[in-house]
Design a protein around this motif. Structure first.
Motif, PDB file in Angstrom:
ATOM      1  N   ALA A 144      40.751  33.570  25.959  1.00 52.05           N
ATOM      2  CA  ALA A 144      40.516  32.256  25.340  1.00 52.05           C
ATOM      3  C   ALA A 144      39.059  31.848  25.546  1.00 52.05           C
ATOM      4  CB  ALA A 144      41.452  31.213  25.939  1.00 52.05           C
ATOM      5  N   GLU A 145      38.528  32.121  26.737  1.00 56.67           N
ATOM      6  CA  GLU A 145      37.119  31.811  27.006  1.00 56.67           C
ATOM      7  C   GLU A 145      36.204  32.687  26.157  1.00 56.67           C
ATOM      8  OE1 GLU A 145      36.568  32.273  31.179  1.00 56.67           O
ATOM      9  OE2 GLU A 145      38.201  30.925  31.708  1.00 56.67           O
ATOM     10  N   VAL A 146      36.608  33.950  25.976  1.00 57.10           N
ATOM     11  CA  VAL A 146      35.806  34.867  25.164  1.00 57.10           C
ATOM     12  C   VAL A 146      35.761  34.400  23.712  1.00 57.10           C
ATOM     13  CG1 VAL A 146      35.689  37.216  24.244  1.00 57.10           C
ATOM     14  CG2 VAL A 146      36.172  36.849  26.668  1.00 57.10           C
ATOM     15  N   ARG A 147      36.891  33.925  23.214  1.00 60.50           N
ATOM     16  CA  ARG A 147      36.917  33.423  21.824  1.00 60.50           C
ATOM     17  C   ARG A 147      35.954  32.254  21.650  1.00 60.50           C
ATOM     18  NH1 ARG A 147      42.429  35.009  22.286  1.00 60.50           N
ATOM     19  NH2 ARG A 147      43.083  32.990  23.125  1.00 60.50           N
ATOM     20  N   ALA A 148      35.896  31.360  22.651  1.00 59.34           N
ATOM     21  CA  ALA A 148      34.964  30.234  22.591  1.00 59.34           C
ATOM     22  C   ALA A 148      33.523  30.736  22.656  1.00 59.34           C
ATOM     23  CB  ALA A 148      35.239  29.273  23.746  1.00 59.34           C
ATOM     24  N   LEU A 149      33.286  31.734  23.530  1.00 58.98           N
ATOM     25  CA  LEU A 149      31.947  32.324  23.649  1.00 58.98           C
ATOM     26  C   LEU A 149      31.499  32.893  22.313  1.00 58.98           C
ATOM     27  CD1 LEU A 149      29.540  33.602  25.346  1.00 58.98           C
ATOM     28  CD2 LEU A 149      31.018  35.587  25.599  1.00 58.98           C
ATOM     29  N   ARG A 150      32.382  33.646  21.660  1.00 59.65           N
ATOM     30  CA  ARG A 150      31.997  34.320  20.421  1.00 59.65           C
ATOM     31  C   ARG A 150      31.877  33.352  19.251  1.00 59.65           C
ATOM     32  NH1 ARG A 150      35.250  39.921  21.741  1.00 59.65           N
ATOM     33  NH2 ARG A 150      33.525  40.822  22.949  1.00 59.65           N
ATOM     34  N   ALA A 151      32.567  32.224  19.338  1.00 61.25           N
ATOM     35  CA  ALA A 151      32.385  31.204  18.301  1.00 61.25           C
ATOM     36  C   ALA A 151      30.956  30.679  18.335  1.00 61.25           C
ATOM     37  CB  ALA A 151      33.377  30.071  18.507  1.00 61.25           C
ATOM     38  N   ASN A 152      30.439  30.440  19.552  1.00 61.15           N
ATOM     39  CA  ASN A 152      29.053  29.980  19.689  1.00 61.15           C
ATOM     40  C   ASN A 152      28.054  31.092  19.391  1.00 61.15           C
ATOM     41  OD1 ASN A 152      29.547  27.291  20.316  1.00 61.15           O
ATOM     42  ND2 ASN A 152      29.713  27.680  22.512  1.00 61.15           N
ATOM     43  N   GLU A 153      28.467  32.351  19.663  1.00 63.68           N
ATOM     44  CA  GLU A 153      27.568  33.473  19.377  1.00 63.68           C
ATOM     45  C   GLU A 153      27.393  33.648  17.868  1.00 63.68           C
ATOM     46  OE1 GLU A 153      25.746  35.194  21.367  1.00 63.68           O
ATOM     47  OE2 GLU A 153      26.527  34.391  23.241  1.00 63.68           O
ATOM     48  N   ALA A 154      28.323  33.117  17.085  1.00 65.98           N
ATOM     49  CA  ALA A 154      28.232  33.250  15.632  1.00 65.98           C
ATOM     50  C   ALA A 154      27.233  32.275  15.024  1.00 65.98           C
ATOM     51  CB  ALA A 154      29.612  33.046  15.005  1.00 65.98           C
ATOM     52  N   THR A 207      21.234  32.994  19.676  1.00 64.30           N
ATOM     53  CA  THR A 207      22.428  32.264  19.249  1.00 64.30           C
ATOM     54  C   THR A 207      22.594  31.005  20.095  1.00 64.30           C
ATOM     55  OG1 THR A 207      23.931  33.345  20.798  1.00 64.30           O
ATOM     56  CG2 THR A 207      23.569  34.447  18.676  1.00 64.30           C
ATOM     57  N   LEU A 208      23.456  30.102  19.612  1.00 62.73           N
ATOM     58  CA  LEU A 208      23.743  28.888  20.371  1.00 62.73           C
ATOM     59  C   LEU A 208      24.447  29.242  21.682  1.00 62.73           C
ATOM     60  CD1 LEU A 208      23.485  25.778  20.101  1.00 62.73           C
ATOM     61  CD2 LEU A 208      25.869  25.769  19.320  1.00 62.73           C
ATOM     62  N   GLY A 209      25.290  30.258  21.648  1.00 62.45           N
ATOM     63  CA  GLY A 209      25.963  30.699  22.866  1.00 62.45           C
ATOM     64  C   GLY A 209      24.979  31.178  23.914  1.00 62.45           C
ATOM     65  N   ALA A 210      23.961  31.915  23.479  1.00 62.82           N
ATOM     66  CA  ALA A 210      22.939  32.385  24.415  1.00 62.82           C
ATOM     67  C   ALA A 210      22.161  31.213  24.991  1.00 62.82           C
ATOM     68  CB  ALA A 210      21.993  33.354  23.715  1.00 62.82           C
TER      69      ALA A 210
END
Length: 459
Positions: free
Chosen positions: A392-402, A432-435
């Protein structure tokens, strides 16, 4: 390189230094600094009294670094290590000669690795300790050299020989190559993108200590990534970019390129937020598809991967079989029957259920895969509830990485960012925003301001 009063210019043992390359990089006005690392002496193993030391045997399990080859693959002979320990006599010799150590005389300016201190550092910083453990590690099958792990030093050669001979088992030891400290140039890794490419010079990729790391594994991993991306750049192909959730190499690159370094960087497991996913036994499952997509697999590995996926599917189906506790009790599992039927992959989480019990209940498991594949699937089952939380945390991470950040974004013109935030974002240039969220000191409010700025930039 420093050893007492000696000053030597060079590379690794018997190799030349890269001084001309360093001069060229400095002439390009790149952001550079100095770091320090060191190495212990190499000892002649024939002069060590192994019988006086505690033995540390190699792993008893049959395994190799490669997944290819199956159970019948050839394994190298295993050598044992041994354990010895420094003592007050050792420490007294070192203290009496600290004035000859370039680490304490001020000759070395670079900062050393916090997690791999020299023996001089250890006896000063941990003065209350009466000894420090040392692992005596044979360097190979065809050499007598032994690596005394834990005794990195830059003291003069005669002092090294004297303190080494105070350790149990080393009273007659001969030093084949004295230890030394190294001070070296590095580039601020925030000048790199996630391909390990230098932003200031298209086509130049960097890997190893030049990026501010220390350690053979860290250097080899970066060489793999930088080499693949240099080839991709030259052939105009898609780059190899790994994220924090799928590999330790992704963690390493993310840490370097976003945070920079203040000391030689080591890839510690504690740096990974998703380390339940990043296990040694599932490395092939995690990363082979990535290499396959980019055309990095040879024919042998392609064939192995196809066969392994077939076996994996058969094993997953076998672990999906729903049974009651009575079936497992009949197979020898010492457990109570709660009347609930569960898939075998859920029963695998019960301490009383072993792999042998699962094989007894589902013989197809043995036919479906080799021991390593089955072990991986069992570990997947054991950690499944925890891994799902991390997913679930990874999905949130990758949403911001997009959400990409433009390379020319002017952070100084964005309202709501402090001067410190502007400086860190400008140095790191997150892609990215995640970074950006992973850069120290970047607040949720700052991320909201960045998101507004991205939308305005796109408009």
């Amino acid at each position: 390189m420093f050893r007492g009063a000696e000053r030597i210019e060079g590379g690794r043992i018997d190799e030349h230094g890269a001084s001309q390359l360093a001069r060229q990089l400095r002439e390009l006005d790149l952001p550079m600094g100095r770091l320090k690392t060191g190495t212990p002496a190499r000892l002649d193993g024939r002069t060590i009294d192994w019988s006086a030391l505690e033995e540390q045997p190699s792993d008893s399990e049959h395994w190799t670094m490669s997944f290819l080859g199956g159970e019948g693959r050839q394994s190298l002979p295993q050598l044992r290590c041994a354990i010895t320990r420094t003592n007050e006599h050792t420490h007294a010799i070192i203290r009496d000669n600290l004035g000859q150590s370039p680490l304490f005389s001020g000759d070395i300016e670079g900062r050393g690795p916090r997690y791999c201190p020299s023996i001089e550092d250890k006896i000063i910083r941990f003065g209350d300790r009466d000894g420090h453990q040392v692992f005596l590690e044979p360097e190979g099958l065809d050499t007598h050299l032994v690596y005394p792990n834990g005794l990195s030093t830059s003291l003069p050669a005669d002092v090294q020989r004297a303190f080494l001979r105070t350790l149990p088992g080393l009273a007659q030891v001969e030093v084949a190559v004295p230890g030394y400290a190294v001070e070296y140039d590095h580039i601020d890794p925030r000048a790199l993108d996630r391909r390990l490419a230098l932003r200031a010079m298209q086509g130049l990729f960097l890997g190893g200590q030049i990026n501010g790391t220390t350690g053979y594994e860290e250097a080899a991993a970066q060489g793999l990534l930088a080499g693949a991306n240099a080839a991709a750049h030259a052939r105009d192909l898609a780059p190899l970019i790994l994220d924090r959730a799928e590999s330790y190499l992704g963690v390493l690159v993310d840490d370097l390129c976003l945070q920079g370094i203040t000391e030689p960087y080591r890839m510690l497991t504690a740096r990974a937020e998703f380390r339940l996913r990043l296990r040694a036994d599932n490395a092939a499952t995690r990363l082979t598809p990535v290499g396959r997509e980019l055309g990095l697999l040879g024919e042998e590995r392609e064939l192995w991967w196809h066969e392994r996926e077939v076996r994996r599917e058969e094993a997953v189906q076998a672990l999906g079989a729903v049974v009651g506790a009575d079936i497992l009790r009949a197979a020898g599992a010492d457990m109570k029957d709660d009347g609930v039927k569960r898939p075998l992959h859920e029963w695998a989480r019960f301490p009383a259920v072993t792999v042998d019990h699962l094989l007894e209940v589902a013989p197809a498991l043995e036919e479906a895969g080799d021991g390593e594949l089955l072990d991986e699937l069992i570990q997947d089952a054991v950690y499944a509830p925890y891994v799902e939380r991390q997913n679930a945390e990874v999905r949130a991470l990758r949403a911001n990485e997009a959400i990409g950040l433009p390379g020319d974004l002017d952070y100084g013109a964005i309202g709501g960012l402090s001067t410190e935030m502007v400086e860190r974002l400008t140095l790191a240039r997150p892609e990215t925003l995640g970074a950006a969220a992973r850069i120290r000191g970047i607040t949720p409010a700052a991320l909201a301001a960045l998101l507004v700025a991205i939308r305005q930039h796109a408009a």
